[in-house]
Design a protein around this motif. Sequence first.
Motif, PDB file in Angstrom:
ATOM      1  N   ASP A 153       2.163   1.733  -3.457  1.00 44.30           N
ATOM      2  CA  ASP A 153       1.098   2.261  -4.317  1.00 44.30           C
ATOM      3  C   ASP A 153       0.972   3.773  -4.135  1.00 44.30           C
ATOM      4  O   ASP A 153       0.857   4.523  -5.117  1.00 44.30           O
ATOM      5  CB  ASP A 153      -0.244   1.605  -3.977  1.00 44.30           C
ATOM      6  N   GLU A 154       0.982   4.210  -2.884  1.00 47.62           N
ATOM      7  CA  GLU A 154       0.833   5.642  -2.608  1.00 47.62           C
ATOM      8  C   GLU A 154       2.005   6.436  -3.183  1.00 47.62           C
ATOM      9  O   GLU A 154       1.825   7.508  -3.766  1.00 47.62           O
ATOM     10  CB  GLU A 154       0.722   5.881  -1.103  1.00 47.62           C
ATOM     11  N   GLU A 162      -5.930   0.709  -7.474  1.00 42.81           N
ATOM     12  CA  GLU A 162      -5.143   0.424  -6.278  1.00 42.81           C
ATOM     13  C   GLU A 162      -5.905   0.793  -5.009  1.00 42.81           C
ATOM     14  O   GLU A 162      -5.913   0.039  -4.027  1.00 42.81           O
ATOM     15  CB  GLU A 162      -3.820   1.201  -6.338  1.00 42.81           C
ATOM     16  N   ILE A 216       0.847  -1.197   0.000  1.00 40.50           N
ATOM     17  CA  ILE A 216       0.000   0.000   0.000  1.00 40.50           C
ATOM     18  C   ILE A 216       0.882   1.247   0.000  1.00 40.50           C
ATOM     19  O   ILE A 216       0.608   2.216  -0.721  1.00 40.50           O
ATOM     20  CB  ILE A 216      -0.955  -0.012   1.212  1.00 40.50           C
ATOM     21  N   HIS A 273      -7.011  -0.941  -1.283  1.00 40.49           N
ATOM     22  CA  HIS A 273      -6.684  -0.362   0.017  1.00 40.49           C
ATOM     23  C   HIS A 273      -7.931  -0.283   0.896  1.00 40.49           C
ATOM     24  O   HIS A 273      -7.876  -0.604   2.099  1.00 40.49           O
ATOM     25  CB  HIS A 273      -6.114   1.055  -0.141  1.00 40.49           C
ATOM     26  N   HIS A 292      -9.059  -3.804   2.055  1.00 39.50           N
ATOM     27  CA  HIS A 292      -8.136  -4.320   3.064  1.00 39.50           C
ATOM     28  C   HIS A 292      -8.365  -3.641   4.413  1.00 39.50           C
ATOM     29  O   HIS A 292      -8.517  -4.313   5.448  1.00 39.50           O
ATOM     30  CB  HIS A 292      -6.696  -4.094   2.608  1.00 39.50           C
ATOM     31  N   SER A 313      -8.362   5.867   2.295  1.00 42.89           N
ATOM     32  CA  SER A 313      -8.831   5.093   1.139  1.00 42.89           C
ATOM     33  C   SER A 313     -10.271   5.474   0.763  1.00 42.89           C
ATOM     34  O   SER A 313     -10.599   5.514  -0.421  1.00 42.89           O
ATOM     35  CB  SER A 313      -8.721   3.591   1.406  1.00 42.89           C
ATOM     36  N   VAL A 346      -5.386   4.312   7.187  1.00 42.09           N
ATOM     37  CA  VAL A 346      -5.502   3.767   5.827  1.00 42.09           C
ATOM     38  C   VAL A 346      -6.966   3.735   5.392  1.00 42.09           C
ATOM     39  O   VAL A 346      -7.296   4.086   4.256  1.00 42.09           O
ATOM     40  CB  VAL A 346      -4.887   2.358   5.745  1.00 42.09           C
TER      41      VAL A 346
END
Length: 249
Positions: A44-45, A130, A41, A134, A137, A102, A98
């Motif tokens: 990805d960010e 993506e 994650i 996130h 999850h 997200s 997160v």
Amino acid sequence: MNPLYNYLLKLADDSFIMGQRLSEWCGEGPYLEEDIALTNIALDELGQANNFYVYASRVIDNGKSEDDIAFLRYEHEYVNAHWTELPNEDYAQTILKVYVLSVYQKLMYEALSNSANEELAAIAQKSLKEVRYHYTHAASWMKIFAQGTEESKSRLVKAIENIWEYTKGLFAKTEGEDDLVALNIAPNADVLYEEFLSITKKDFADFGLEYPENPFMQPKSRTGYHTEYFGYILCELQYMQRAYPGCTW
């Protein structure tokens, strides 16, 4: 200042600072699979941030590269939301961070996917794939913590009490943003915030959590003013570029 440039920095800085924060868990996760998940994650960010910085460097066209913009600005020139720079603390607070980001990014990228600016829309569409992961999850872990042990729920409730007042700062606007809204380049952040409230209230009911009712929200996100934690993040991020000017990979 160019309104589009300001807006790109808003998107990039959020992802950049959040990615840096989450990377602190690399090698420190509660178990291997989750360690890898959070590290992915974070990557990805950082990837999203790079895409926005690359575009911003072309928009401003002043000879500065995406690396210059990312690593060589002064503290007051970063316009990330305070939410992203808050400490990880324990794992419950990290998951809460997160989850909230997200939800915000999912709403933002869904709206930007229909932007009149084709390049911005393309970056948003890629990022959305993506961010959907996130959200899934983090929401799963929010429910596990809330419906797990007394200890797990108490830690999550404590995290909500400690930092929820920073959530609205994600929806703060940059200078000239309303002009982009009028041109259908950017979505109206006020509308996104109402959608955010609707989604999170529904999720909290599903998690079995009481929704925060305190109306107070911390101001000053995206104004160049930061929390006391930001300077430490910047020192870590900028050390190599400051110590070895012009270094490249």
